[in-house]
Design a protein around this motif. Sequence first.
Motif, PDB file in Angstrom:
ATOM      1  N   ILE A 156     -30.080  -9.113  -7.888  1.00 30.00           N
ATOM      2  CA  ILE A 156     -28.695  -8.920  -8.334  1.00 30.00           C
ATOM      3  C   ILE A 156     -27.718  -9.403  -7.260  1.00 30.00           C
ATOM      4  N   LEU A 157     -28.023  -9.119  -5.990  1.00 26.81           N
ATOM      5  CA  LEU A 157     -27.168  -9.589  -4.897  1.00 26.81           C
ATOM      6  C   LEU A 157     -27.095 -11.111  -4.864  1.00 26.81           C
ATOM      7  N   MET A 158     -28.214 -11.769  -5.154  1.00 23.61           N
ATOM      8  CA  MET A 158     -28.229 -13.232  -5.188  1.00 23.61           C
ATOM      9  C   MET A 158     -27.295 -13.752  -6.278  1.00 23.61           C
ATOM     10  N   VAL A 159     -27.354 -13.130  -7.453  1.00 23.85           N
ATOM     11  CA  VAL A 159     -26.490 -13.557  -8.552  1.00 23.85           C
ATOM     12  C   VAL A 159     -25.019 -13.353  -8.197  1.00 23.85           C
ATOM     13  N   VAL A 160     -24.688 -12.176  -7.666  1.00 23.63           N
ATOM     14  CA  VAL A 160     -23.294 -11.869  -7.314  1.00 23.63           C
ATOM     15  C   VAL A 160     -22.782 -12.820  -6.232  1.00 23.63           C
ATOM     16  N   ALA A 161     -23.605 -13.095  -5.225  1.00 23.81           N
ATOM     17  CA  ALA A 161     -23.191 -14.001  -4.147  1.00 23.81           C
ATOM     18  C   ALA A 161     -22.896 -15.390  -4.697  1.00 23.81           C
ATOM     19  N   MET A 162     -23.737 -15.881  -5.591  1.00 23.65           N
ATOM     20  CA  MET A 162     -23.515 -17.211  -6.177  1.00 23.65           C
ATOM     21  C   MET A 162     -22.292 -17.209  -7.088  1.00 23.65           C
ATOM     22  N   GLN A 163     -22.042 -16.107  -7.787  1.00 22.42           N
ATOM     23  CA  GLN A 163     -20.844 -16.029  -8.628  1.00 22.42           C
ATOM     24  C   GLN A 163     -19.573 -16.076  -7.780  1.00 22.42           C
ATOM     25  N   LEU A 164     -19.587 -15.422  -6.631  1.00 16.07           N
ATOM     26  CA  LEU A 164     -18.424 -15.470  -5.736  1.00 16.07           C
ATOM     27  C   LEU A 164     -18.192 -16.889  -5.231  1.00 16.07           C
ATOM     28  N   VAL A 165     -19.272 -17.587  -4.920  1.00 17.44           N
ATOM     29  CA  VAL A 165     -19.159 -18.985  -4.488  1.00 17.44           C
ATOM     30  C   VAL A 165     -18.587 -19.836  -5.617  1.00 17.44           C
ATOM     31  N   CYS A 166     -19.090 -19.622  -6.820  1.00 12.54           N
ATOM     32  CA  CYS A 166     -18.620 -20.380  -7.982  1.00 12.54           C
ATOM     33  C   CYS A 166     -17.119 -20.144  -8.195  1.00 12.54           C
ATOM     34  N   TYR A 167     -16.696 -18.906  -8.101  1.00  6.12           N
ATOM     35  CA  TYR A 167     -15.280 -18.579  -8.270  1.00  6.12           C
ATOM     36  C   TYR A 167     -14.433 -19.287  -7.216  1.00  6.12           C
ATOM     37  N   TRP A 168     -14.885 -19.241  -5.971  1.00  4.75           N
ATOM     38  CA  TRP A 168     -14.128 -19.851  -4.864  1.00  4.75           C
ATOM     39  C   TRP A 168     -14.017 -21.366  -5.025  1.00  4.75           C
ATOM     40  N   VAL A 169     -15.129 -22.032  -5.344  1.00  6.15           N
ATOM     41  CA  VAL A 169     -15.125 -23.492  -5.495  1.00  6.15           C
ATOM     42  C   VAL A 169     -14.264 -23.913  -6.684  1.00  6.15           C
ATOM     43  N   CYS A 170     -14.409 -23.209  -7.795  1.00  8.05           N
ATOM     44  CA  CYS A 170     -13.657 -23.572  -8.999  1.00  8.05           C
ATOM     45  C   CYS A 170     -12.162 -23.299  -8.833  1.00  8.05           C
ATOM     46  N   ARG A 171     -11.823 -22.214  -8.158  1.00  9.04           N
ATOM     47  CA  ARG A 171     -10.409 -21.918  -7.905  1.00  9.04           C
ATOM     48  C   ARG A 171      -9.805 -22.973  -6.984  1.00  9.04           C
ATOM     49  N   LYS A 172     -10.566 -23.397  -6.011  1.00  8.92           N
ATOM     50  CA  LYS A 172     -10.094 -24.413  -5.067  1.00  8.92           C
ATOM     51  C   LYS A 172      -9.837 -25.738  -5.766  1.00  8.92           C
ATOM     52  N   ASN A 173     -10.677 -26.081  -6.755  1.00  6.91           N
ATOM     53  CA  ASN A 173     -10.581 -27.378  -7.425  1.00  6.91           C
ATOM     54  C   ASN A 173      -9.919 -27.323  -8.800  1.00  6.91           C
ATOM     55  N   GLY A 174      -9.583 -26.112  -9.253  1.00  6.67           N
ATOM     56  CA  GLY A 174      -8.934 -25.988 -10.544  1.00  6.67           C
ATOM     57  C   GLY A 174      -9.836 -26.278 -11.725  1.00  6.67           C
ATOM     58  N   TRP A 175     -11.126 -26.042 -11.570  1.00  6.68           N
ATOM     59  CA  TRP A 175     -12.070 -26.338 -12.653  1.00  6.68           C
ATOM     60  C   TRP A 175     -12.152 -25.168 -13.625  1.00  6.68           C
ATOM     61  N   GLY A 176     -12.438 -25.486 -14.869  1.00  5.29           N
ATOM     62  CA  GLY A 176     -12.653 -24.457 -15.870  1.00  5.29           C
ATOM     63  C   GLY A 176     -11.425 -24.196 -16.720  1.00  5.29           C
ATOM     64  N   VAL A 177     -11.671 -23.762 -17.934  1.00  7.80           N
ATOM     65  CA  VAL A 177     -10.607 -23.402 -18.863  1.00  7.80           C
ATOM     66  C   VAL A 177     -10.654 -21.895 -19.067  1.00  7.80           C
ATOM     67  N   LEU A 178      -9.543 -21.232 -18.801  1.00 10.83           N
ATOM     68  CA  LEU A 178      -9.510 -19.775 -18.899  1.00 10.83           C
ATOM     69  C   LEU A 178      -9.394 -19.336 -20.353  1.00 10.83           C
ATOM     70  N   GLN A 179     -10.095 -18.260 -20.676  1.00 11.73           N
ATOM     71  CA  GLN A 179      -9.917 -17.643 -21.984  1.00 11.73           C
ATOM     72  C   GLN A 179      -9.604 -16.161 -21.760  1.00 11.73           C
ATOM     73  N   PRO A 180      -8.658 -15.611 -22.513  1.00  9.21           N
ATOM     74  CA  PRO A 180      -8.274 -14.207 -22.292  1.00  9.21           C
ATOM     75  C   PRO A 180      -9.424 -13.263 -22.580  1.00  9.21           C
ATOM     76  N   PHE A 181      -9.514 -12.210 -21.784  1.00 12.59           N
ATOM     77  CA  PHE A 181     -10.564 -11.216 -22.002  1.00 12.59           C
ATOM     78  C   PHE A 181     -10.159 -10.287 -23.149  1.00 12.59           C
ATOM     79  N   LYS A 182     -11.048 -10.163 -24.116  1.00 15.86           N
ATOM     80  CA  LYS A 182     -10.822  -9.287 -25.252  1.00 15.86           C
ATOM     81  C   LYS A 182     -12.006  -8.340 -25.389  1.00 15.86           C
ATOM     82  N   VAL A 183     -11.717  -7.067 -25.272  1.00 16.79           N
ATOM     83  CA  VAL A 183     -12.778  -6.065 -25.333  1.00 16.79           C
ATOM     84  C   VAL A 183     -13.544  -6.172 -26.651  1.00 16.79           C
TER      85      VAL A 183
END
Length: 424
Positions: free
Chosen positions: A181-208
């Motif tokens: 689980i720690l491996m998955v979370v660590a990679m997700q944080l990296v993914c968030y950081w890289v994508c935020r830095k480069n503006g990658w991805g299309v956001l969709q609103p969170f709907k419960v």
Amino acid sequence: MDGILITLISLGVTGLFIIGVPIFLVISLWVVGVSLVIDFTLANVGVTLYEGLNFYGLLALPLFILTGDLINAAGIAKRLSDFAYSCLGWLRGGLGMASLGACGLFAAISGSNSATTATIGGIMHPEMKKGNYEEKFAAATVAAGGTVGIIIPPSIIFIVYGFMMNLPIGDLFMAGLIPGILMVVAMQLVCYWVCRKNGWGVLQPFKVKHAAKMGVKAWLGFLAIGIVLWGIYSGAFSPTEAAGITTGFCLLAGVFVTREIRLKSLPTIMMRSGQITGMLAPLIAVSVVMQQVLSLLGAKDFITEMIGLLGGYYPILFACLLLVLLAGTVLESLPNTIILAPILAPIAASIGVDPIHFAVLFLIGDAIGFITPPYGLNLYVASSMTGIPYLRLVKSTLPYLYALMAVWIIVAFFPSLSLFLLSF
């Protein structure tokens, strides 16, 4: 004279490995050649090949491989991916993070690194391309996500490790859960950081409501995960029995619930799983013989003496882990485990490292090898799946590689991360 012949044989098979000869044939040729040089009878080789596979626990190997193919064919993997995206799509890089989360969920049923990369990559990589992600980074993401396939239980390599080192497979599974689980979370944080830095991805609103709907659709996947984890950890059935029950569940779910598996397609699915098993099982058998030959040559004593000169708990532990990582850059995880575990595990035990904890550290190092050049099996899988040249993927994988190594070091310094669940 024997030393010269053994050196020549080793150089010869190394050359064969470099030009692409399958690792099974490379190891087999080395074993037969060296056995003839040291008068290790070929009759004993034949007996050891048979006995190397004559173990009930190894029945879980083909069953979990088949489970992975059934999950994909039944549409369960796609439903898990959709649920992960419904929860994370509102974040920058959410689709990439969802791909990594889906890898973790898929790993909790299938137990294979390459199968996780191939299955989740086939589903999520096209979607990431549509979502304005750089193609190389998208492929690197699914390759890195696949590394948790042998850490989050159930794990095919944990089964092999437990068989080789006579350790309870259920305990190994439990020990791998938190680090995975720690491996998955660590990679997700990296993914968030890289994508935020480069503006990658299309956001969709969170709907419960939407997330809940996707969660309900993925109920078969959650139930399969629950069956495996509850059955093994509660002691209701052994890992081998868990593999059989999960395989049966996924088959029935695909035929009668999702109805995406047709009876006429079963031979194709089983043949594909059989082909993978047919590659792994002989490799296990011949690697057991290789252990015997290496023992006769004194390799274990030599490595033990060299590492022992370092002195101290952490110098010896990290020397062992460095050997695992270096071997993982050129060997697939199975031969790496079968060859090195019997040598390094006793060394670690001699300085007081818990055998279960060392198994987790060993296999995290093995997993990192799946995205480490020049071998990096997951990179080859992602490359063949996407058509992106292997070397172009390597640079995009580096941030994930650093994150995984950070988790590896943290788990090494804090054994409770792998041993905590065993206390219950």
